[in-house]
Write a protein that holds these residues in place. Structure first.
Motif, PDB file in Angstrom:
ATOM      1  N   ARG A  89      -4.193  -5.762 -18.129  1.00 58.71           N
ATOM      2  CA  ARG A  89      -4.191  -7.044 -18.013  1.00 58.71           C
ATOM      3  C   ARG A  89      -3.455  -7.720 -16.509  1.00 58.71           C
ATOM      4  NH1 ARG A  89      -1.421  -7.011 -23.371  1.00 58.71           N
ATOM      5  NH2 ARG A  89       0.290  -7.128 -22.083  1.00 58.71           N
ATOM      6  N   LEU A  90      -2.853  -6.828 -15.877  1.00 57.84           N
ATOM      7  CA  LEU A  90      -2.486  -6.758 -14.381  1.00 57.84           C
ATOM      8  C   LEU A  90      -3.577  -6.249 -13.462  1.00 57.84           C
ATOM      9  CD1 LEU A  90      -0.359  -7.939 -12.466  1.00 57.84           C
ATOM     10  CD2 LEU A  90       0.829  -5.497 -12.620  1.00 57.84           C
ATOM     11  N   VAL A  91      -3.934  -6.962 -12.845  1.00 57.63           N
ATOM     12  CA  VAL A  91      -4.954  -6.862 -11.768  1.00 57.63           C
ATOM     13  C   VAL A  91      -4.477  -6.869 -10.448  1.00 57.63           C
ATOM     14  CG1 VAL A  91      -7.473  -7.311 -10.784  1.00 57.63           C
ATOM     15  CG2 VAL A  91      -6.853  -7.730 -13.254  1.00 57.63           C
ATOM     16  N   ILE A  92      -4.735  -5.780  -9.835  1.00 58.13           N
ATOM     17  CA  ILE A  92      -3.873  -5.659  -8.489  1.00 58.13           C
ATOM     18  C   ILE A  92      -5.000  -5.484  -7.411  1.00 58.13           C
ATOM     19  CG2 ILE A  92      -2.390  -4.565  -6.895  1.00 58.13           C
ATOM     20  CD1 ILE A  92      -0.889  -3.760  -9.543  1.00 58.13           C
ATOM     21  N   GLU A  93      -5.228  -6.385  -6.363  1.00 60.72           N
ATOM     22  CA  GLU A  93      -5.962  -6.252  -5.362  1.00 60.72           C
ATOM     23  C   GLU A  93      -5.245  -6.017  -4.110  1.00 60.72           C
ATOM     24  OE1 GLU A  93      -8.440  -9.619  -4.691  1.00 60.72           O
ATOM     25  OE2 GLU A  93      -9.624  -9.295  -6.437  1.00 60.72           O
ATOM     26  N   ARG A  94      -5.690  -5.030  -3.209  1.00 62.29           N
ATOM     27  CA  ARG A  94      -4.945  -4.813  -1.899  1.00 62.29           C
ATOM     28  C   ARG A  94      -5.926  -5.165  -0.640  1.00 62.29           C
ATOM     29  NH1 ARG A  94      -2.743  -1.150  -5.736  1.00 62.29           N
ATOM     30  NH2 ARG A  94      -0.622  -0.861  -5.677  1.00 62.29           N
ATOM     31  N   GLU A  95      -5.241  -5.807   0.233  1.00 62.73           N
ATOM     32  CA  GLU A  95      -6.061  -5.942   1.363  1.00 62.73           C
ATOM     33  C   GLU A  95      -4.844  -5.428   2.547  1.00 62.73           C
ATOM     34  OE1 GLU A  95      -7.239  -9.867   1.995  1.00 62.73           O
ATOM     35  OE2 GLU A  95      -7.874  -9.801  -0.201  1.00 62.73           O
ATOM     36  N   ILE A  96      -4.825  -4.107   2.314  1.00 63.44           N
ATOM     37  CA  ILE A  96      -3.782  -3.532   3.458  1.00 63.44           C
ATOM     38  C   ILE A  96      -4.417  -2.884   4.880  1.00 63.44           C
ATOM     39  CG2 ILE A  96      -1.972  -1.556   3.578  1.00 63.44           C
ATOM     40  CD1 ILE A  96      -1.486  -3.723   1.305  1.00 63.44           C
ATOM     41  N   ASP A  97      -3.959  -3.174   5.919  1.00 62.89           N
ATOM     42  CA  ASP A  97      -4.547  -2.864   6.901  1.00 62.89           C
ATOM     43  C   ASP A  97      -3.674  -1.529   7.354  1.00 62.89           C
ATOM     44  OD1 ASP A  97      -4.820  -2.233   9.837  1.00 62.89           O
ATOM     45  OD2 ASP A  97      -4.435  -4.152  10.688  1.00 62.89           O
ATOM     46  N   GLU A  98      -4.667  -0.549   7.190  1.00 61.89           N
ATOM     47  CA  GLU A  98      -4.152   0.775   7.227  1.00 61.89           C
ATOM     48  C   GLU A  98      -3.726   1.194   8.851  1.00 61.89           C
ATOM     49  OE1 GLU A  98      -4.541   3.445   4.702  1.00 61.89           O
ATOM     50  OE2 GLU A  98      -5.138   1.968   3.412  1.00 61.89           O
ATOM     51  N   THR A  99      -3.953   0.684   9.686  1.00 63.77           N
ATOM     52  CA  THR A  99      -3.345   0.805  10.887  1.00 63.77           C
ATOM     53  C   THR A  99      -2.113   0.255  11.007  1.00 63.77           C
ATOM     54  OG1 THR A  99      -4.063  -1.198  11.979  1.00 63.77           O
ATOM     55  CG2 THR A  99      -5.728   0.551  11.805  1.00 63.77           C
ATOM     56  N   MET A 100      -1.392  -0.292  10.228  1.00 64.08           N
ATOM     57  CA  MET A 100      -0.307  -0.974  10.143  1.00 64.08           C
ATOM     58  C   MET A 100       1.054  -0.063   9.382  1.00 64.08           C
ATOM     59  SD  MET A 100      -0.805  -5.028   9.247  1.00 64.08           S
ATOM     60  CE  MET A 100       1.090  -5.209   9.355  1.00 64.08           C
ATOM     61  N   LEU A 101       0.221   1.079   8.876  1.00 65.04           N
ATOM     62  CA  LEU A 101       1.286   1.574   8.016  1.00 65.04           C
ATOM     63  C   LEU A 101       2.563   2.377   8.620  1.00 65.04           C
ATOM     64  CD1 LEU A 101      -1.260   3.399   5.741  1.00 65.04           C
ATOM     65  CD2 LEU A 101       0.321   1.398   5.140  1.00 65.04           C
ATOM     66  N   ASP A 102       2.545   2.465   9.903  1.00 67.64           N
ATOM     67  CA  ASP A 102       3.660   3.035  10.616  1.00 67.64           C
ATOM     68  C   ASP A 102       4.572   2.179  11.559  1.00 67.64           C
ATOM     69  OD1 ASP A 102       3.078   5.789  10.049  1.00 67.64           O
ATOM     70  OD2 ASP A 102       1.711   5.964  11.467  1.00 67.64           O
ATOM     71  N   GLU A 103       3.962   0.852  11.128  1.00 70.35           N
ATOM     72  CA  GLU A 103       4.928  -0.533  11.718  1.00 70.35           C
ATOM     73  C   GLU A 103       6.330  -0.141  11.133  1.00 70.35           C
ATOM     74  OE1 GLU A 103       4.220  -2.628  14.055  1.00 70.35           O
ATOM     75  OE2 GLU A 103       2.173  -2.784  14.244  1.00 70.35           O
ATOM     76  N   MET A 104       7.388  -0.422  11.759  1.00 71.90           N
ATOM     77  CA  MET A 104       8.595  -0.750  10.827  1.00 71.90           C
ATOM     78  C   MET A 104       8.793  -2.061  10.650  1.00 71.90           C
ATOM     79  SD  MET A 104       9.680   2.518  11.495  1.00 71.90           S
ATOM     80  CE  MET A 104      11.414   2.455  11.169  1.00 71.90           C
TER      81      MET A 104
END
Length: 155
Positions: free
Chosen positions: A29-44
């Motif tokens: 019943r919990l629907v999770i959508e992700r719009e994650i910018d993969e180029t940001m993963l190393d940002e602190m």
């Protein structure tokens, strides 16, 4: 000593760990959508800056509704990092007033449970970034609530 700044990917792992537990409770019943910018993963980013927003969404509305949609977004915005958690729910006038009090600088001891996290995020943004950091909580559409954190990118 716990590090105060961590890579975004690590912060997202805290979000995922939290959502894993919630999913055990709410199931499909919990629907999770992700719009994650993969180029940001190393940002602190400041530690536990995003997870409390997600937790607030879940505890405030999604659990009461026994599920719903939760959208997680990350993006860059001209030298700033923007993290958003948007979910199905509504902010009553009382909620908005409480959020406003919580996000104002006036700190009270009468903490509303579940919102301590959001206040902490706000206080840490103020400490780290002053006017350049922001946290908003708004009704973004009919039965949609948006929490957005914005702060300068490191480096």
């Amino acid at each position: 000593a716990s590090r105060s700044m961590i890579p975004l990917r690590e912060e997202l792992s805290y979000v995922d760990a939290y959502l894993y537990i919630i999913r055990e409770r709410l199931g499909d019943r919990l629907v999770i959508e992700r719009e994650i910018d993969e180029t940001m993963l190393d940002e602190m980013v400041p530690r536990l800056i995003f997870q409390p927003l997600v937790e607030n969404a879940v505890e405030h509305d999604l659990t009461a509704r026994h599920g719903g949609l939760l959208c997680l977004r990350t993006r860059r915005e001209s030298g700033f990092i923007v993290l958003e958690a948007e979910h199905e729910g509504t902010l009553t006038a009382e909620d908005l007033q409480r959020a406003e009090q919580m996000l104002s600088s006036a700190v009270t001891d009468t903490e509303v449970s579940g919102q301590v996290g959001i206040r902490n995020v706000k206080q840490r943004l103020d400490l780290l970034y002053g006017e350049r950091g922001s946290l908003i909580l708004v009704q973004s559409g009919p039965s949609r609530v948006l929490a957005r954190v914005r702060f300068p990118a490191a480096g």
